[in-house]
Design an enzyme around this catalytic site. Structure first.
Site, PDB file in Angstrom:
ATOM      1  N   TRP A 133       0.798  -1.227   0.000  1.00 16.30           N
ATOM      2  CA  TRP A 133       0.000   0.000   0.000  1.00 16.30           C
ATOM      3  C   TRP A 133       0.829   1.276   0.000  1.00 16.30           C
ATOM      4  O   TRP A 133       0.337   2.338  -0.359  1.00 16.30           O
ATOM      5  CB  TRP A 133      -0.902   0.034   1.245  1.00 16.30           C
ATOM      6  CG  TRP A 133      -0.132  -0.170   2.527  1.00 16.30           C
ATOM      7  CD1 TRP A 133       0.044  -1.345   3.198  1.00 16.30           C
ATOM      8  CD2 TRP A 133       0.610   0.817   3.262  1.00 16.30           C
ATOM      9  NE1 TRP A 133       0.846  -1.160   4.301  1.00 16.30           N
ATOM     10  CE2 TRP A 133       1.201   0.164   4.368  1.00 16.30           C
ATOM     11  CE3 TRP A 133       0.810   2.191   3.102  1.00 16.30           C
ATOM     12  CZ2 TRP A 133       1.991   0.846   5.300  1.00 16.30           C
ATOM     13  CZ3 TRP A 133       1.597   2.857   4.031  1.00 16.30           C
ATOM     14  CH2 TRP A 133       2.184   2.186   5.110  1.00 16.30           C
ATOM     15  N   LYS A 157      -2.494  -9.208  -6.998  1.00 18.39           N
ATOM     16  CA  LYS A 157      -3.174  -9.103  -5.722  1.00 18.39           C
ATOM     17  C   LYS A 157      -2.646  -7.839  -5.052  1.00 18.39           C
ATOM     18  O   LYS A 157      -1.484  -7.784  -4.655  1.00 18.39           O
ATOM     19  CB  LYS A 157      -2.899 -10.334  -4.854  1.00 18.39           C
ATOM     20  CG  LYS A 157      -3.670 -10.355  -3.520  1.00 18.39           C
ATOM     21  CD  LYS A 157      -2.929  -9.671  -2.410  1.00 18.39           C
ATOM     22  CE  LYS A 157      -3.728  -9.702  -1.118  1.00 18.39           C
ATOM     23  NZ  LYS A 157      -3.213  -8.754  -0.093  1.00 18.39           N
ATOM     24  N   SER A 159      -2.788  -4.680  -2.092  1.00 15.55           N
ATOM     25  CA  SER A 159      -3.067  -4.568  -0.665  1.00 15.55           C
ATOM     26  C   SER A 159      -4.532  -4.256  -0.417  1.00 15.55           C
ATOM     27  O   SER A 159      -5.167  -3.516  -1.181  1.00 15.55           O
ATOM     28  CB  SER A 159      -2.199  -3.459  -0.065  1.00 15.55           C
ATOM     29  OG  SER A 159      -2.642  -3.117   1.243  1.00 15.55           O
ATOM     30  N   GLY A 209       6.891  -6.303   0.399  1.00 18.58           N
ATOM     31  CA  GLY A 209       6.245  -6.245   1.703  1.00 18.58           C
ATOM     32  C   GLY A 209       7.216  -6.543   2.826  1.00 18.58           C
ATOM     33  O   GLY A 209       8.421  -6.304   2.718  1.00 18.58           O
ATOM     34  N   SER A 210       6.701  -7.114   3.889  1.00 25.13           N
ATOM     35  CA  SER A 210       7.486  -7.351   5.097  1.00 25.13           C
ATOM     36  C   SER A 210       8.348  -8.600   4.986  1.00 25.13           C
ATOM     37  O   SER A 210       8.123  -9.462   4.117  1.00 25.13           O
ATOM     38  CB  SER A 210       6.543  -7.507   6.296  1.00 25.13           C
ATOM     39  OG  SER A 210       5.784  -8.711   6.168  1.00 25.13           O
ATOM     40  N   GLU A 231      11.050  -8.003  -2.402  1.00 26.13           N
ATOM     41  CA  GLU A 231      11.562  -6.741  -1.864  1.00 26.13           C
ATOM     42  C   GLU A 231      10.939  -6.551  -0.496  1.00 26.13           C
ATOM     43  O   GLU A 231       9.730  -6.347  -0.361  1.00 26.13           O
ATOM     44  CB  GLU A 231      11.216  -5.556  -2.764  1.00 26.13           C
ATOM     45  CG  GLU A 231      11.962  -4.297  -2.335  1.00 26.13           C
ATOM     46  CD  GLU A 231      11.216  -3.024  -2.649  1.00 26.13           C
ATOM     47  OE1 GLU A 231      11.141  -2.156  -1.747  1.00 26.13           O
ATOM     48  OE2 GLU A 231      10.715  -2.893  -3.774  1.00 26.13           O
ATOM     49  N   LEU A 232      11.790  -6.597   0.547  1.00 30.52           N
ATOM     50  CA  LEU A 232      11.270  -6.778   1.898  1.00 30.52           C
ATOM     51  C   LEU A 232      11.590  -5.653   2.873  1.00 30.52           C
ATOM     52  O   LEU A 232      11.496  -5.830   4.070  1.00 30.52           O
ATOM     53  CB  LEU A 232      11.799  -8.107   2.465  1.00 30.52           C
ATOM     54  CG  LEU A 232      11.561  -9.327   1.570  1.00 30.52           C
ATOM     55  CD1 LEU A 232      12.130 -10.576   2.212  1.00 30.52           C
ATOM     56  CD2 LEU A 232      10.095  -9.503   1.260  1.00 30.52           C
ATOM     57  N   GLU A 365      13.288  -1.870  11.695  1.00 27.07           N
ATOM     58  CA  GLU A 365      12.602  -1.004  10.744  1.00 27.07           C
ATOM     59  C   GLU A 365      11.486  -0.231  11.440  1.00 27.07           C
ATOM     60  O   GLU A 365      10.630  -0.813  12.107  1.00 27.07           O
ATOM     61  CB  GLU A 365      12.031  -1.822   9.584  1.00 27.07           C
ATOM     62  CG  GLU A 365      11.461  -0.967   8.472  1.00 27.07           C
ATOM     63  CD  GLU A 365      11.097  -1.761   7.238  1.00 27.07           C
ATOM     64  OE1 GLU A 365      11.123  -1.188   6.130  1.00 27.07           O
ATOM     65  OE2 GLU A 365      10.781  -2.960   7.365  1.00 27.07           O
TER      66      GLU A 365
END
Length: 463
Positions: A133, A157, A159, A209-210, A231-232, A365
């Site tokens: 998001w 898909k 957020s 995301g995470s 990509e985290l 983070e």
């Protein structure tokens, strides 16, 4: 669990969007359609794919005002900045379209008498893109357009916080004349997302995301021998050397820390400043941070909007409180920003000094409007501290000595290294991370390679 998605706006807590989650039948139909469409789409010329993607961008940017307004309401970006995401979407899509013909061309090898030899770059099949998001269009375009240019079909898909983004991209592709099934979206629950990753039709997954989310993707894909691009996130550092242009370094790093309320995987979360200029840097940074206007995202005067949700803001507040209890100094009084309050998504910017790596705010983070500034005495100390992280997405050095800055960059464990700038993706460069920032690559010609597989041709001309 409810079978409906609900997007709550951080602006005022109202429900902005509701959508039904996809049913099992709708999911199966979408997967089958994507697989069937890909067999045809991969046979189209690259020129045709480029033309369709460019027409899609034309249709997309024609609606930039309404798209910007939706971004503000869904995730809280100030309206004065939201249209910038449309511009970034266009820049990345146009660049990737511009290099597609050359980047996807067969690879030739030196002549060998009696033989023809070359390597083609074949499409993978159905690419499943899972987008976040915080930069809902910039993160998704990194994978969607290159995947389609490479001859794949895409299932998106998005957020639950930004579901309209998937719908707007679909509308733009439809206006561009993209054949049915080449791009589709599904509103999915977490459980159904995992099931789609496991579906035999899916041949590659792009996730932003995470770290726990990335681990889920790899678990779900385990044993299927498919690619995953992850990509985290990060805890991105900046180092300001004694010879830096002080004003430029302050302006750039403060913006890198607080733009989008700090909700950027490549935003600046920790700054190391040489002791010779540390105090002057802090004084200027604090003065600049105090100029931000915290307010509703739909107010054109706002320069710092709400975080995506109150719980995210309270997490950052906890980091700050803990750091102060451990000896850090907070330089900004939240009371000076009228909307900042515990339990609210509206959060004032914060600058901390007297920090060190025993504090969570310097290692974990934050993903919010806080940055720690730590004094260092040498390049060597800065390098050690910059590398002291589980993440490695980007890192920046500010210096007028470019050669020395580059030598420092060669010693930093990071996917992208900046000199005298930060927090930017150049589509000509590979976007990638190391350590817990993930794996794989998007953008650049290398990003296109990650969305294809090599196929070697070895042809004997005579018998």
């Amino acid at each position: 669990m409810s079978n409906r998605l609900e997007t709550v706006s951080p602006i005022d807590g109202s429900t902005y969007v509701t959508r039904d989650y996809a049913t099992p039948e709708e999911i199966s139909k979408a997967l089958a359609l994507a697989a069937a469409a890909q067999k045809i789409w991969k046979q189209t010329s690259i020129t045709e794919r480029v033309d369709v993607c460019n027409r899609m961008v034309d249709a997309f940017i024609a609606k930039k005002e309404s798209i910007a307004e939706e971004i503000s309401w869904m995730m809280g970006r100030p309206i004065r900045y939201a249209a910038g995401e449309v511009a970034g979407f266009e820049e990345r899509a146009r660049y990737m379209s511009g290099i597609a013909e050359a980047s996807l061309a067969p690879v030739t090898v030196p002549d060998k008498e009696g033989f023809s030899r070359y390597i083609t770059k074949e499409a993978l099949g159905v690419v499943f893109v899972i987008a976040p998001w915080n930069y809902p269009y910039l993160t998704s375009v990194n994978a969607i357009v290159p995947a389609i240019l490479a001859g794949n079909t895409v299932l998106l898909k998005h957020s639950a916080q930004t579901p309209l983004c998937a719908e707007r991209i679909q509308e733009a592709f439809a206006e561009a004349g993209l054949p049915e099934g080449v791009f589709q979206y599904l509103h999915l629950s977490h459980a159904d997302t995992e099931q789609v990753i496991k579906a035999p039709e899916v041949r590659h997954v792009c996730f932003t995301g995470s770290v726990p989310g990335g681990a889920m993707v790899q678990r779900a894909a385990a044993g299927r021998f498919i690619g995953t691009g992850l990509e985290l996130g990060g805890k991105d550092p900046a180092y300001v050397r004694a010879d830096a242009d002080l004003n430029h370094a302050v302006e750039t790093t403060v913006d890198g820390a607080f733009f989008n309320s700090g909700q950027s995987c490549c935003g600046i979360e920790r700054i190391y400043v040489h002791e010779d200029i540390h105090d002057a840097f802090v004084e200027k940074a604090v003065a600049l941070a105090k100029q931000y206007k915290l307010g509703r995202s739909d107010d054109p005067e706002t320069t710092l909007g709400p975080m995506v949700r109150a719980s995210a803001a309270d997490f950052v507040r906890e980091q700050i409180t803990e750091a102060v209890q451990q000896g850090a100094t907070a330089h900004i009084d939240p009371a000076d920003f009228s909307m900042d309050d515990k339990g609210s998504p509206y959060m004032a910017p914060q600058i901390l000094t007297g920090v060190n790596h025993s504090m969570r705010v310097m290692t974990e983070e934050s993903f919010g409007p806080v940055v720690g500034i730590q004094k260092v005495s040498s390049d060597e100390e800065a390098i050690t501290l910059m590398n002291d992280s589980e993440f490695g997405l980007t890192a920046s050095v500010f210096s007028t000595d470019i050669d020395t800055a580059v030598k420092i960059g060669e010693q930093i464990d990071t996917g992208t290294f900046f000199v005298n700038r930060c927090d930017y993706l150049d589509p000509a460069l590979a976007w990638t991370g190391v350590k817990n920032s993930g794996c794989g690559c998007t953008l650049s010609s290398i990003g296109l390679d990650h969305l294809t597989r090599p196929k070697s041709f070895h042809i004997k001309q005579t018998i």
